[in-house]
Enzyme design. Sequence first.
Site, PDB file in Angstrom:
ATOM      1  N   HIS A 106       0.854  -1.198   0.000  1.00 32.45           N
ATOM      2  CA  HIS A 106       0.000   0.000   0.000  1.00 32.45           C
ATOM      3  C   HIS A 106       0.884   1.241   0.000  1.00 32.45           C
ATOM      4  O   HIS A 106       1.781   1.350   0.819  1.00 32.45           O
ATOM      5  CB  HIS A 106      -0.916   0.008   1.234  1.00 32.45           C
ATOM      6  CG  HIS A 106      -2.144  -0.822   1.056  1.00 32.45           C
ATOM      7  ND1 HIS A 106      -3.351  -0.507   1.624  1.00 32.45           N
ATOM      8  CD2 HIS A 106      -2.356  -1.966   0.356  1.00 32.45           C
ATOM      9  CE1 HIS A 106      -4.246  -1.410   1.285  1.00 32.45           C
ATOM     10  NE2 HIS A 106      -3.669  -2.319   0.525  1.00 32.45           N
TER      11      HIS A 106
ATOM     12  N   TYR B  80      -8.943   5.675   8.017  1.00 30.46           N
ATOM     13  CA  TYR B  80      -9.054   5.931   9.461  1.00 30.46           C
ATOM     14  C   TYR B  80      -9.984   7.131   9.612  1.00 30.46           C
ATOM     15  O   TYR B  80      -9.639   8.234   9.176  1.00 30.46           O
ATOM     16  CB  TYR B  80      -7.690   6.282  10.060  1.00 30.46           C
ATOM     17  CG  TYR B  80      -6.703   5.144  10.117  1.00 30.46           C
ATOM     18  CD1 TYR B  80      -5.925   4.814   9.002  1.00 30.46           C
ATOM     19  CD2 TYR B  80      -6.524   4.399  11.282  1.00 30.46           C
ATOM     20  CE1 TYR B  80      -5.007   3.768   9.060  1.00 30.46           C
ATOM     21  CE2 TYR B  80      -5.607   3.359  11.343  1.00 30.46           C
ATOM     22  CZ  TYR B  80      -4.851   3.048  10.237  1.00 30.46           C
ATOM     23  OH  TYR B  80      -3.940   2.020  10.288  1.00 30.46           O
TER      24      TYR B  80
HETATM   25  C1  PHB Z   1      -6.390  -4.496  10.666  1.00 31.55           C
HETATM   26  O1  PHB Z   1      -6.540  -4.652   9.443  1.00 31.55           O
HETATM   27  O2  PHB Z   1      -6.738  -5.354  11.481  1.00 31.55           O
HETATM   28  C2  PHB Z   1      -5.804  -3.232  11.156  1.00 31.55           C
HETATM   29  C3  PHB Z   1      -5.226  -2.354  10.258  1.00 31.55           C
HETATM   30  C4  PHB Z   1      -4.698  -1.144  10.702  1.00 31.55           C
HETATM   31  C5  PHB Z   1      -4.744  -0.852  12.049  1.00 31.55           C
HETATM   32  C6  PHB Z   1      -5.294  -1.729  12.953  1.00 31.55           C
HETATM   33  C7  PHB Z   1      -5.834  -2.934  12.505  1.00 31.55           C
HETATM   34  O3  PHB Z   1      -4.239   0.344  12.476  1.00 31.55           O
END
Ligand code: PHB
Length: 397
Positions: A80, A208
């Site tokens: 990514h 996020y």
């Molecule tokens: C996940 O895909 O489980 C995941 C990805 C990023 C994070 C936390 C969990 O910051």
Amino acid sequence: MNQVWESLLQTDVAIIGGGPAGLLLSQLLMRAGIRTVVLERKSRDYVLSRIRAGVLEWGTVKLLEQAGVDDRMHREGKPHHGCYLTSDDQMIRIDFVEACGKQVMVYGQTEVTRDLYDAQAALGATILHEVEDVVLNDLKTDAPFVTFTHEGGKHRLDCAYVAGCDGFHGISRPSIPAEVRREFEKVYPFGWLGILSQTPPVDDELIYANHHRGFALASMRNPMLSRYYIQVPLTDRVENWSDEAFWDELRRRLPQEVADKLVTGPSIEKSIAPLRSFVTEPMQWGRLFLCGDAAHIVPPTGAKGLNLAASDVHYLSRALIACYGEGDSTLLARYGEDALQRVWKAMRFSWSMTTMLHQFPEQSEFDRRMQRVELGTLASSADARKVLAENYTGLPY
Ligand code: PHB
Ligand code: RFL
């Protein structure tokens, strides 16, 4: 009375815990000709059923290459080049490559662990599952030993070093006397409700989301497997969250243009994880060396837990290999110091991402403005994006 042992085993490094930290350490040491025995409390199937991390820093990718467990990751994992942070309907793209020339790999912890088990089996590793009553003895001498119960019998394992890779609830950390240990902790007043579903991810990159109803994260495992999380109060119970209620709440917290694309389906895993920041010092005591979640916990917002376990393993394997290979114990003597320097930086990053993106119960309008300004700074400042990207993709070892 002398204890009668079912067996007396001997190795160079006794590894407590067969999670990613323990298995990766064993793999790197065995490839360097150092003998290991791994003691794991649970069954292999149980360890492989835990759905956890999804994002690997490039340093972790390199370490897995060094351990010879990268074939499937390079075939099935997905690099990514960026991610999104959102503030209600505003989307801020962090382009990792543009900001700092680095990237991350999306490849699940479950898959990393499976690859490590397969590689360990190919090397003829000794991994004992469903061991109980593990006790670490004589750690301050140069002849420590571990006792444990396995298949109904009491066993003794003599070794030169013990690696405590048994996670937050393990026995290794408490084997360091309380008067020697210092613990630093912050518990957050919310948890993450996560689900896994066999649906296409809502976007090619992770999102996020800071939303006034609470944080949300859109993540993935592969083109037909999505992982989503929403912030929930600690009092919530997973059985009270129907799939439908989860999807409705997730949709509300994502920007409209993203929510409109969301494909939903039945969950195949659903769980609530509490969030905490925790560090123990020192990370070594006599012949015991702590690695991974046994020594520190980060809230998952920075995607750092598994990656910190990997960087600890990097420092410890390097130190043990120098010790056995060249008889030089300098790196081993300062293992804890080296590891902790990086641990504290990842603590800060995980805490700052958590603080910037979640709704806190006592949060005032002032605090909300601060979050908005912080996100706004990321939108407008390439320098701010660079700092975030450097931390997210992983600081150098
Ligand atoms: C996940 O895909 O489980 C995941 C990805 C990023 C994070 C936390 C969990 O910051
Ligand atoms: P583990 O994986 O907990 O493994 C420890 C092992 O030790 C065993 N054990 C014992 N064995 C023998 N005797 C005893 N007395 C024992 N006590 C325990 C346990 O059964 C277990 O098998 O620790 P390790 O190896 O240090 O690995 C750490 C990672 O698992 C953890 O940091 C990450 O999963 C954290 N994490 C994430 N990290 C990332 O880098 N990126 C992410 O995206 C990310 N997302 C997450 C996460 C953790 C989550 N949860 C559920 C805590 C998302 C979530 C939801």
